[in-house]
Design a protein around this motif. Structure first.
Motif, PDB file in Angstrom:
ATOM      1  N   ASP A 186     -36.677   5.543  47.863  1.00  0.00           N
ATOM      2  CA  ASP A 186     -37.518   6.272  48.818  1.00  0.00           C
ATOM      3  C   ASP A 186     -38.328   5.313  49.685  1.00  0.00           C
ATOM      4  N   ASP A 187     -37.657   4.267  50.145  1.00  0.00           N
ATOM      5  CA  ASP A 187     -38.246   3.273  51.053  1.00  0.00           C
ATOM      6  C   ASP A 187     -39.377   2.468  50.435  1.00  0.00           C
ATOM      7  N   GLU A 188     -39.522   2.531  49.114  1.00  0.00           N
ATOM      8  CA  GLU A 188     -40.520   1.733  48.414  1.00  0.00           C
ATOM      9  C   GLU A 188     -39.819   0.727  47.500  1.00  0.00           C
ATOM     10  N   THR A 189     -40.419  -0.466  47.364  1.00  0.00           N
ATOM     11  CA  THR A 189     -39.888  -1.480  46.467  1.00  0.00           C
ATOM     12  C   THR A 189     -40.431  -1.277  45.063  1.00  0.00           C
ATOM     13  N   TYR A 190     -39.529  -1.321  44.094  1.00  0.00           N
ATOM     14  CA  TYR A 190     -39.910  -1.249  42.675  1.00  0.00           C
ATOM     15  C   TYR A 190     -39.336  -2.454  41.944  1.00  0.00           C
ATOM     16  N   LEU A 191     -39.990  -2.823  40.872  1.00  0.00           N
ATOM     17  CA  LEU A 191     -39.546  -3.935  40.036  1.00  0.00           C
ATOM     18  C   LEU A 191     -39.088  -3.397  38.695  1.00  0.00           C
ATOM     19  N   VAL A 192     -38.006  -3.953  38.185  1.00  0.00           N
ATOM     20  CA  VAL A 192     -37.478  -3.556  36.882  1.00  0.00           C
ATOM     21  C   VAL A 192     -37.479  -4.790  35.991  1.00  0.00           C
ATOM     22  N   THR A 193     -38.023  -4.660  34.782  1.00  0.00           N
ATOM     23  CA  THR A 193     -38.138  -5.802  33.884  1.00  0.00           C
ATOM     24  C   THR A 193     -37.439  -5.538  32.559  1.00  0.00           C
ATOM     25  N   ALA A 194     -36.818  -6.592  32.025  1.00  0.00           N
ATOM     26  CA  ALA A 194     -36.256  -6.573  30.665  1.00  0.00           C
ATOM     27  C   ALA A 194     -37.274  -7.241  29.761  1.00  0.00           C
ATOM     28  N   GLU A 234     -32.778  -8.808  27.364  1.00  0.00           N
ATOM     29  CA  GLU A 234     -32.883 -10.154  27.928  1.00  0.00           C
ATOM     30  C   GLU A 234     -32.905 -10.166  29.449  1.00  0.00           C
ATOM     31  N   ASN A 235     -31.969  -9.438  30.052  1.00  0.00           N
ATOM     32  CA  ASN A 235     -31.797  -9.542  31.498  1.00  0.00           C
ATOM     33  C   ASN A 235     -31.164  -8.262  32.005  1.00  0.00           C
ATOM     34  N   LEU A 236     -31.062  -8.119  33.318  1.00  0.00           N
ATOM     35  CA  LEU A 236     -30.532  -6.885  33.874  1.00  0.00           C
ATOM     36  C   LEU A 236     -29.984  -7.108  35.269  1.00  0.00           C
ATOM     37  N   ALA A 237     -29.175  -6.163  35.708  1.00  0.00           N
ATOM     38  CA  ALA A 237     -28.676  -6.124  37.082  1.00  0.00           C
ATOM     39  C   ALA A 237     -28.799  -4.695  37.577  1.00  0.00           C
ATOM     40  N   ILE A 238     -28.930  -4.533  38.879  1.00  0.00           N
ATOM     41  CA  ILE A 238     -29.062  -3.208  39.488  1.00  0.00           C
ATOM     42  C   ILE A 238     -27.951  -3.028  40.518  1.00  0.00           C
ATOM     43  N   GLY A 239     -27.352  -1.851  40.524  1.00  0.00           N
ATOM     44  CA  GLY A 239     -26.313  -1.564  41.505  1.00  0.00           C
ATOM     45  C   GLY A 239     -26.361  -0.123  41.956  1.00  0.00           C
ATOM     46  N   GLU A 240     -25.847   0.117  43.151  1.00  0.00           N
ATOM     47  CA  GLU A 240     -25.793   1.476  43.696  1.00  0.00           C
ATOM     48  C   GLU A 240     -24.350   1.973  43.683  1.00  0.00           C
ATOM     49  N   ILE A 241     -24.136   3.162  43.127  1.00  0.00           N
ATOM     50  CA  ILE A 241     -22.819   3.775  43.045  1.00  0.00           C
ATOM     51  C   ILE A 241     -22.943   5.222  43.496  1.00  0.00           C
ATOM     52  N   ASP A 242     -22.185   5.596  44.504  1.00  0.00           N
ATOM     53  CA  ASP A 242     -22.197   6.965  45.029  1.00  0.00           C
ATOM     54  C   ASP A 242     -23.613   7.437  45.342  1.00  0.00           C
TER      55      ASP A 242
END
Length: 608
Positions: A347-355, A477-485
């Motif tokens: 929604d046009d806002e930046t978010y951070l995701v942490t492991a 430990e770690n993570l990745a983010i991706g967009e699908i459909d």
């Protein structure tokens, strides 16, 4: 010659849930197991909306020596670049056929002359790698003396030989490099850990390197350092109270040597970097244009006293044997202490995701961590008599749990009113101002217990039950983010028990569990195999151990025309490619035909 394996069988465990299921209430869920991680007829799997299955796998044949750590992908050359710390190099893998990734060559830094005149010696370590869209790649190289300044080494990802372009000097122990979305900056987290006997402790810092517009190495003069001096006494910036600065403080700048940048996330606008300060349980905000750390915000502490926010704190439960026993404990807190951190937009806002992995300092004679049952002995302060935790020091309760000695003391500093464990056994989503909008609570332990109840909280180098319950659990430990459909997903690697969690994070405040896959064969316990002299033969059967680095490959960039996830596993020394599919959606054959018609002739023409 490293072995190459196309697929694994009869060892992948898959668990999937209906979105918005009873998991949100903390209830346990049933496990499902499948050959090759593929269970297309499962109703729960179809409802999940996503599938993950093993596509291909590259094996170094090296056990427990960090032979496959951080991994990144370059779309134009269709190659994977995998940090092989054991060899002090980056392995370059051809992924044109993702079912059979093959090694082309490796990139090494030894003997390279940097732009400042320094020569990279033997004995250095590769810690991280990143590649820009046009093929300009960067490797973070730790000095042979880790407390000395390191290097950022540059290469062309499109070339067919192991050649580098040059190098620049950065800070001590460059642990992670990330390239901004606009390709203008390489940002390096210089961790600055002390030496083994804690007699030298360099300052932590963040290097911002302005990159050239073409595939060539930058010069030393464009390297700028963002440091923490302004947060020292009289420096003009305020260090919040809950940012952990503790332990032996060497040198004239105790805050600067104490804060150790670990991982870098950069916003989509390429303006701000967010740097995890793992041991400090905080995040530094860095202006890339100004090369300035504008603020540091603490992550706060997780309350394990709340219902649904518990942990399994002991590997010796009330029966005297390991059992599943997730409980809440009033007065017990968790320190988030993320390793991996990633940014995304919703929604046009930046978010951070942490492991939220957790980490304790143990250098020289200083040891931060201690078992709860040892408090009050050998010079350690006791738990306060009026603390709700006072009667829980037995092995079946909290006695074996590792906690910090640096947090939780009463106002007088005479005893521990609260206890603080390392890590949060979760992943979290935050605003860029440091407000937590989501935490997975106790779900990671619940999900892994349901999937493999006989190996709940297992370690990675040995297959066991509850080997890690007393110390960080599954250890995200770690993570990745991706967009699908049109939907955003987080893929979280669990270092100890193994496997990948997938969550739908399209709505940051209402993230939902999608599936869990663990490409590991628990019947193979590698420590026992090594002791028995059968380690080399058993390692290929063991599967993936210790996921360390993850990268999402979009359908547009994928060699197959469908999204993939690449995972580097440091303990098994394997790099595994997972195929990702949206359940129920027909495959677009036209995309495959277009790729076949082109014959890959448009790949990397400018650099080959």
């Amino acid at each position: 010659m490293p072995a190459i394996s196309r697929r694994r069988s009869a060892s992948a465990t898959v668990l999937a849930l209906v979105i918005g299921s009873v998991l949100a209430t903390g209830a346990m869920v049933p496990a499902a197991s499948a050959d090759d991680g593929d269970e297309r007829d499962s109703p729960s799997r179809k409802a999940a909306g996503l599938t993950l299955s093993v596509l291909g796998r590259y094996e170094t044949g090296v056990f427990d020596a960090s032979a496959a750590e951080i991994v990144t992908y370059h779309a134009d050359s269709e190659r994977l670049f995998v940090v092989n710390a054991q060899a002090g190099a980056v392995d370059v893998l051809d992924a044109v056929d993702p079912a059979v990734p093959t090694k082309l060559f490796d990139l090494t830094a030894e003997g390279i002359t940097a732009d400042d005149g320094s020569v990279i010696p033997a004995g250095t370590t590769a810690n991280s790698v990143a590649v820009r869209e046009d093929g300009l790649g960067a490797i973070a190289i730790e000095s042979d003396v880790k407390t000395d300044a390191g290097w950022l080494v540059f290469f062309d990802a499109n070339t067919d030989e192991a050649a580098v372009l040059g190098a620049v000097r950065v800070g001590a122990l460059p642990d992670m490099v990330s390239i901004s979305a606009d390709g203008r900056y390489a940002v390096v987290a210089n961790e600055g850990e002390p030496n083994e006997d804690f007699t030298v402790d360099p300052e932590g810092s963040v290097s911002i390197v302005t990159l050239p517009g073409r595939v060539t190495a930058p010069v030393q003069s464009v390297v700028r350092a963002a440091d923490f001096h302004a947060f020292e006494a009289g420096g003009g910036k305020t260090l919040p109270e809950d940012v952990r600065v503790f332990g032996p403080r060497l040198g004239a700048n105790p805050v600067s040597v104490n804060l150790e940048p670990e991982y870098v996330a950069i916003d989509a606008g390429s303006e701000v970097a967010y740097v995890a300060l793992q041991e400090a349980n905080a995040v530094a905000v860095v202006s890339l244009a100004e090369a300035d750390i504008t603020e540091i915000w603490p992550l706060g502490f997780k309350d394990h006293g709340l219902d649904g926010n518990g942990i399994d704190a002991s590997d010796r439960d009330p029966t005297g044997a390991p059992t599943l026993n997730i409980k809440s404990y009033e007065g017990l807190k968790g320190m988030y202490m993320p390793d991996g951190i990633t940014a995304y937009t919703a929604d046009d806002e930046t978010y951070l995701v942490t492991a939220n992995e957790g980490d304790a300092r143990e250098w020289g004679d200083y040891e931060e961590g201690v078992r709860v049952k040892d408090l009050g002995a050998d010079g350690l302060l006791p738990i306060c008599a009026d603390s709700p935790l006072a009667g829980l020091t037995g092995d079946a309760d909290l006695g074996r749990l590792n906690v910090t000695t640096e947090n939780g003391l009463n106002e007088a500093g005479t005893c521990y009113q609260e206890l603080y464990a390392f890590g949060a056994r979760s992943f979290s989503i935050w605003t860029t101002g440091g407000e937590q909008v989501f935490d997975s609570a106790q779900q990671l332990e619940e999900i892994t217990a349901a999937a493999n109840p006989d190996f709940f909280n297992s370690n990675h180098s040995v297959s066991n039950l509850e080997g890690r319950s007393d110390d960080k659990g599954p250890e995200p430990e770690n993570l990745a983010i991706g967009e699908i459909d049109g939907r955003s997903y987080a893929f979280i690697g669990l270092e100890r028990v193994g496997g990948i969690m997938a969550y739908d994070i399209t709505d940051p405040a209402s993230a939902t569990f999608v599936l869990y896959i663990n490409n590991r064969d628990f019947s193979v316990s590698m420590e026992g195999s090594v002791e028995a002299g059968t380690g080399a033969a058993d390692l290929p059967r063991a599967g993936d151990l210790g996921p360390e680095g993850l990268v999402f490959v979009s359908a547009k960039d994928s060699p197959s025309g469908r999204p993939m996830l690449a995972v580097g596993n440091e303990v098994s020394g394997t790099t595994t490619l997972f195929a990702i599919a949206a359940e129920g959606k027909k495959r677009d054959r036209s995309a495959d035909k277009d790729r076949d018609d082109k014959g890959h002739s448009d790949r990397g023409d400018s650099g080959r």
